[in-house]
Design an enzyme around this catalytic site. Structure first.
Site, PDB file in Angstrom:
ATOM      1  N   HIS A  43       0.853  -1.193   0.000  1.00 29.66           N
ATOM      2  CA  HIS A  43       0.000   0.000   0.000  1.00 29.66           C
ATOM      3  C   HIS A  43       0.893   1.249   0.000  1.00 29.66           C
ATOM      4  O   HIS A  43       1.876   1.294   0.744  1.00 29.66           O
ATOM      5  CB  HIS A  43      -0.865  -0.054   1.264  1.00 29.66           C
ATOM      6  CG  HIS A  43      -1.832   1.065   1.415  1.00 29.66           C
ATOM      7  ND1 HIS A  43      -1.442   2.360   1.685  1.00 29.66           N
ATOM      8  CD2 HIS A  43      -3.186   1.090   1.343  1.00 29.66           C
ATOM      9  CE1 HIS A  43      -2.510   3.131   1.769  1.00 29.66           C
ATOM     10  NE2 HIS A  43      -3.583   2.393   1.567  1.00 29.66           N
ATOM     11  N   ARG A  89      -2.502   1.022  -4.536  1.00 26.54           N
ATOM     12  CA  ARG A  89      -2.319  -0.433  -4.519  1.00 26.54           C
ATOM     13  C   ARG A  89      -2.522  -0.972  -5.936  1.00 26.54           C
ATOM     14  O   ARG A  89      -3.143  -0.311  -6.760  1.00 26.54           O
ATOM     15  CB  ARG A  89      -3.361  -1.114  -3.628  1.00 26.54           C
ATOM     16  CG  ARG A  89      -3.400  -0.678  -2.210  1.00 26.54           C
ATOM     17  CD  ARG A  89      -4.440  -1.513  -1.454  1.00 26.54           C
ATOM     18  NE  ARG A  89      -5.543  -0.724  -0.947  1.00 26.54           N
ATOM     19  CZ  ARG A  89      -6.698  -1.253  -0.537  1.00 26.54           C
ATOM     20  NH1 ARG A  89      -6.910  -2.555  -0.619  1.00 26.54           N
ATOM     21  NH2 ARG A  89      -7.657  -0.471  -0.067  1.00 26.54           N
ATOM     22  N   LYS A 142      -5.966  -0.674  -8.011  1.00 30.21           N
ATOM     23  CA  LYS A 142      -6.849   0.329  -7.417  1.00 30.21           C
ATOM     24  C   LYS A 142      -6.786   1.597  -8.266  1.00 30.21           C
ATOM     25  O   LYS A 142      -6.008   1.687  -9.207  1.00 30.21           O
ATOM     26  CB  LYS A 142      -6.429   0.625  -5.972  1.00 30.21           C
ATOM     27  CG  LYS A 142      -6.727  -0.511  -5.017  1.00 30.21           C
ATOM     28  CD  LYS A 142      -8.153  -0.484  -4.474  1.00 30.21           C
ATOM     29  CE  LYS A 142      -8.305   0.554  -3.385  1.00 30.21           C
ATOM     30  NZ  LYS A 142      -9.690   0.625  -2.869  1.00 30.21           N
ATOM     31  N   ASP A 146      -5.307   8.391  -7.159  1.00 32.00           N
ATOM     32  CA  ASP A 146      -5.773   9.297  -6.103  1.00 32.00           C
ATOM     33  C   ASP A 146      -4.646  10.306  -5.859  1.00 32.00           C
ATOM     34  O   ASP A 146      -3.486   9.919  -5.697  1.00 32.00           O
ATOM     35  CB  ASP A 146      -6.071   8.464  -4.848  1.00 32.00           C
ATOM     36  CG  ASP A 146      -6.381   9.314  -3.613  1.00 32.00           C
ATOM     37  OD1 ASP A 146      -6.163  10.540  -3.639  1.00 32.00           O
ATOM     38  OD2 ASP A 146      -6.832   8.734  -2.603  1.00 32.00           O
ATOM     39  N   CYS A 150      -3.532  11.987  -3.382  1.00 30.67           N
ATOM     40  CA  CYS A 150      -2.660  11.981  -2.207  1.00 30.67           C
ATOM     41  C   CYS A 150      -1.453  11.057  -2.393  1.00 30.67           C
ATOM     42  O   CYS A 150      -0.425  11.248  -1.744  1.00 30.67           O
ATOM     43  CB  CYS A 150      -3.423  11.622  -0.933  1.00 30.67           C
ATOM     44  SG  CYS A 150      -4.125   9.983  -0.875  1.00 30.67           S
ATOM     45  N   TYR A 151      -1.575  10.081  -3.308  1.00 27.73           N
ATOM     46  CA  TYR A 151      -0.412   9.218  -3.556  1.00 27.73           C
ATOM     47  C   TYR A 151       0.695   9.952  -4.299  1.00 27.73           C
ATOM     48  O   TYR A 151       1.798   9.428  -4.451  1.00 27.73           O
ATOM     49  CB  TYR A 151      -0.836   7.929  -4.274  1.00 27.73           C
ATOM     50  CG  TYR A 151      -1.707   7.086  -3.387  1.00 27.73           C
ATOM     51  CD1 TYR A 151      -1.175   6.506  -2.241  1.00 27.73           C
ATOM     52  CD2 TYR A 151      -3.059   6.915  -3.644  1.00 27.73           C
ATOM     53  CE1 TYR A 151      -1.980   5.774  -1.381  1.00 27.73           C
ATOM     54  CE2 TYR A 151      -3.870   6.187  -2.793  1.00 27.73           C
ATOM     55  CZ  TYR A 151      -3.321   5.617  -1.664  1.00 27.73           C
ATOM     56  OH  TYR A 151      -4.111   4.904  -0.806  1.00 27.73           O
ATOM     57  N   ASP A 185      -8.664  14.292  -4.327  1.00 24.81           N
ATOM     58  CA  ASP A 185      -8.313  12.925  -4.704  1.00 24.81           C
ATOM     59  C   ASP A 185      -8.443  12.719  -6.224  1.00 24.81           C
ATOM     60  O   ASP A 185      -7.491  12.436  -6.934  1.00 24.81           O
ATOM     61  CB  ASP A 185      -9.259  12.019  -3.876  1.00 24.81           C
ATOM     62  CG  ASP A 185      -9.365  10.593  -4.356  1.00 24.81           C
ATOM     63  OD1 ASP A 185      -8.952  10.293  -5.478  1.00 24.81           O
ATOM     64  OD2 ASP A 185      -9.897   9.755  -3.588  1.00 24.81           O
ATOM     65  N   ASP A 200     -10.222  18.612   0.363  1.00 21.20           N
ATOM     66  CA  ASP A 200     -10.145  18.562   1.824  1.00 21.20           C
ATOM     67  C   ASP A 200      -8.726  18.912   2.261  1.00 21.20           C
ATOM     68  O   ASP A 200      -7.837  19.078   1.423  1.00 21.20           O
ATOM     69  CB  ASP A 200     -10.575  17.185   2.356  1.00 21.20           C
ATOM     70  CG  ASP A 200      -9.709  16.057   1.811  1.00 21.20           C
ATOM     71  OD1 ASP A 200      -8.478  16.205   1.794  1.00 21.20           O
ATOM     72  OD2 ASP A 200     -10.260  15.014   1.400  1.00 21.20           O
TER      73      ASP A 200
HETATM   74 ZN   LIG Z   1      -6.394  10.185  -1.243  1.00 18.56          ZN
END
Ligand SMILES: [Zn+2]
Lengths: 332, 468
Positions: free
Chosen positions: B290, B338, B341, B344, B346-347, B392, B399
């Protein structure tokens, strides 16, 4: 609480009137001078609940009315770890062996956990907490623990979200705790998950754990040959169905890596996918493995060609990586 | 500039048509270039880069598989690809004048608004994440170019605020909690975020006050009380153990200079066992690889070892790199956390920070594709309207968490990192990362890939902690 204000606890059936509340500080939304730095304009409900919870925590009161308060707060904010911890301490007391209904406190708690989990699928605390309650139950009333209950809730949760990280992690701990590595239902469950979605990597990871976990965790010195060959066949079969699926390739690779097997024996399998270049289903993973096989065969020229093909044509987003792999070849 | 609308429309249609029938779009791209003479270089590069991205990458899941083995993963991936391609096509149609850039001003406004004003009751969920919200917003503000613009008033308020979360669990132990008010439990991740906020704002003027308030010995004893024989740490009393707790604990230990044998015992062994068969790290032994845990796992090791080369003796560096680069998706440009998946934003930090770290370890110039990651961030993680913040993916809302980690990711896209050997010998590997911008015009601040605060800040903090 002032009488004229309606209380969020008025229907609770518990009496909190003897408690001197410790209120949260008030926030002036019109103060423009000082930065608020994420002060929250709490609702009156929340203020009331926290102001009562704090004196109870301070006094270490482990009672039904305290338990009820934690329920109300967790319902509003499931990530409140201090409240979870306090709730655990309360349950530890309420379920002690000298209590007449100690065991039902714990079994009820597991049912409550399920409700909370269903409402908060991404929550960190809940599954860890559930594990703590089960440990308590096993320690105090082992005959009251129903393993089928765990299967039921896990099945439901993984049906809702088939890649829920916390739930799969909990399931892994659960298998380890009860030594369910070889349990038929467990294997069937995870194979079914993979069959309904071959790209469910969490399920592949769990299968890897069931098959090779004891070896990796040093609970076992070796892995049976039959297990190894079955799992290699399973991975190959699913790769053939979907040659661009990274999950099945990683599984196959993972088996070779963990058992330090020689990947040269995969050559004829891999070349099935590198000889046939379909329009839209080029298997980058097959080419990557082929390049590594060439390295082991000490055929660096061939390996270089594969990396160039990947960099230029097949997988240009990773051009830097393939160039790096190519550059590594001369180092070797 | 008011271009001939009919011509412009026709150009757009041609571009769209060529795009749809899969022709190379070179001609259109050159037309756009000549049309917009006044445009700066990076903008045109980005136009071409997006174009190239769409032309050279294929949908992740082949048609045959979509039809023969439909699944949830396939549906979700197709949906994201469709959304993202729609966005990219839309920008290309508008021409190179309108390729989005980082809208620094807007994001700074977002961050400052939320630092200044109390949060509405809908944000109640943050009541267990107070120190995190302060760190996320403060650090985002620094990354967006405001590191040297934080006023004394703000700094003083932050110090007061952070220490309002200080909790003495007993007379001997203590740490920072995440929630308002008394009788809260100290929490390792909350303490990590509290400390990082102090790392960001410490200066000549306030370091004595910070030092006086920070009970290092209590933190030391508290961390010891959470330490497990297998090497791992509990996040808090009655809490969970995972790689996150280990990383946060090691950041605290390093910043406060309290590294000792008891605290670091078995840490390396435990961390190494969390690298899983895919090459990334799971949260715990044998959990799925992850992005977030890979970030924590690699950095935790860097906080324990002396030289980057030692990493090769501990983990399988090659398979970590192989796993990391696979997180980037060709069509979207962004990272997933992952295997199989969705991307996103934030990665961009969790995986994006691994790249500079592993580039340093391997001595390679570039491992991931910064340009394409930047396309994803600028086109898909910013709102087109007047409100700032990052998110995201296009269908989500902005956020605090994503605002911080997407802006850090954007900074990583625009910089490269290297090690200062003298600092490495003197203060340890984790403190020795330095950075330089790839493009001098980039308005973003440089970010430390180990601590995710402004580059240089951790070492400065460490030095202040030693100063009388
Ligand atoms: Zn995220």
């Amino acid at each position: 609480m002032p009488n004229e204000k309606s209380s969020v606890l008025q229907d609770s059936g518990f009496d909190y009137s003897d408690i001197t509340p410790i209120p949260l500080k008030t926030i002036d939304p019109n103060d423009l001078k000082t930065p608020a730095l994420c002060d929250i304009l709490y609702s009156d409900d929340y203020r009331e609940l926290i102001s009562l919870l704090r004196p109870l925590m301070k006094a270490n009161e482990h009672s039904q009315r305290a338990l009820y308060l934690t329920d109300m707060i967790i319902e509003r904010i499931a990530g409140h770890y201090t409240v979870w911890s306090y709730r655990y301490n309360i349950l530890e007391t309420l379920s002690s062996k000298d209590k007449s209904n100690g065991s039902s406190e714990l079994t009820n708690e597991l049912a409550w956990c399920e409700e909370v989990a269903l409402q908060n699928p991404k929550n960190y605390q809940i599954w860890h907490y559930r594990g703590l309650i089960i440990d308590l139950l096993l320690d105090r009333y082992p005959d009251q623990f129903d393993i089928e209950g765990e299967y039921k809730i896990l099945k439901h949760m993984l049906n809702e979200d088939n890649k829920n990280y916390h739930v799969w992690s909990y399931r892994r701990l659960f298998v380890e705790k009860f030594d369910l590595f070889d349990k038929k239902e467990e294997l069937q469950f995870v194979r079914d998950k993979i069959n309904e979605d071959m790209r469910n990597n969490s399920a592949w990871n769990h299968l890897f754990f069931l098959k090779f976990g004891r070896y990796k965790l040093k609970l076992q010195k070796t892995v049976d040959d039959s297990v190894v060959s079955d799992e290699i066949s399973f991975a190959k079969e699913l790769i053939s169905k979907a040659p661009t699926n990274p999950s099945s390739w990683n599984y196959l690779n993972g088996i070779y890596k963990i058992l330090k097997k020689n990947i040269i024996e995969l050559k004829s399998f891999v070349t099935q996918f590198t000889n046939l270049v379909y329009e839209d289903s080029v298997s980058v993973y097959a080419f990557e493995l082929l390049a590594e096989i060439h390295v082991l065969e000490k055929d660096l020229e061939e390996s270089k060609k594969v990396y160039e093909l990947l960099a230029k044509t097949l997988d240009p987003v990773r051009v830097n990586y393939w160039e790096y792999k190519k550059a590594q070849l001369t180092v070797v | 500039m008011a271009p001939d609308t009919t011509d412009d429309d026709r150009d757009k249609k041609i571009a769209k048509l060529q795009f749809l029938i899969g022709l190379t779009n070179l001609q259109t791209s050159q037309q756009s270039k000549s049309k917009s003479k006044s445009k700066s270089k990076p903008k045109l590069d980005r136009f071409d880069s997006i174009l190239e991205m769409l032309e050279t990458s294929k949908p992740q899941i082949p048609q045959v598989e979509q039809e023969t083995y439909p699944s949830r993963t396939i549906n979700a991936q197709l949906q994201v690809e469709k959304n993202v391609i729609g966005i990219y096509e839309n920008f290309l149609e508008k021409g190179s004048n309108n390729i989005p850039e980082i809208e620094t001003l807007k994001h700074v406004q977002y961050v400052r608004f939320y630092l200044q004003n109390p949060l509405p009751v809908e944000m109640l969920g943050y009541d267990s994440l107070h120190t995190w919200t302060i760190y996320w917003l403060l650090n985002a503000r620094c990354t967006l170019g405001g590191y040297d613009k934080i006023s004394k008033v703000e700094k003083d308020a932050i110090i007061d605020k952070v220490f309002s979360f200080w909790m003495d669990e007993t007379d001997a132990i203590g740490g920072f909690s995440g929630s308002d008010g008394e009788y809260q439990l100290p929490h390792i991740a909350s303490s990590y975020a509290a400390l990082l906020s102090l790392v960001i704002i410490i200066d000549d003027d306030n370091y004595k006050r910070i030092k006086k308030n920070l009970d290092v010995e209590k933190i030391h004893q508290w961390l010891l009380s959470l330490k497990q024989p297998d090497g791992s740490f509990f996040m808090h009393t009655n809490g969970e153990t995972d790689v996150r707790a280990m990383y946060c604990a090691l950041v605290i230990i390093n910043l406060l200079g309290i590294k000792d044998e008891k605290l670091t015992e078995n840490c390396i062994e435990w961390l190494v066992s969390c690298q899983n068969y895919e090459g990334g790290f799971g949260g715990d032994l044998m959990d799925e690889a992850h992005g977030g845990y890979a970030f924590c796992g690699l950095n935790a090791l860097l906080l324990l070892i002396d030289t980057p080369k030692q990493l090769y003796d501990l983990i399988d560096v090659d398979s970590l790199i192989s796993w990391m680069v696979k997180r980037q998706y060709g069509m979207e440009g962004g990272f997933s956390g992952r295997t199989n998946k969705l991307v996103d934003g934030c990665y961009s930090t969790w995986v994006g920070a691994l790249s500079p770290l592993l580039e340093v370890v391997t001595g390679t110039e570039e491992l991931i594709n910064r340009e394409k990651l930047q396309n994803y961030i600028l086109c898909c993680c910013q709102d087109p309207g007047k409100f700032g913040g990052f998110k995201d993916k296009p269908t989500m809302r902005c956020d605090f968490y994503h605002t911080n980690y997407v802006s850090c990711g954007l900074s990583f896209c625009n910089s490269f990192h290297f090690i200062d050997e003298d600092i490495m010998k003197e203060d340890g590997l984790a403190f020795s990362f330095k950075a330089a911008k790839l493009d001098d015009d980039c308005p973003l601040g440089l970010v430390d890939p180990v601590f995710t605060v402004p580059i240089g800040a951790p070492l400065r903090f460490k030095k202040y902690m030693k100063r009388e």
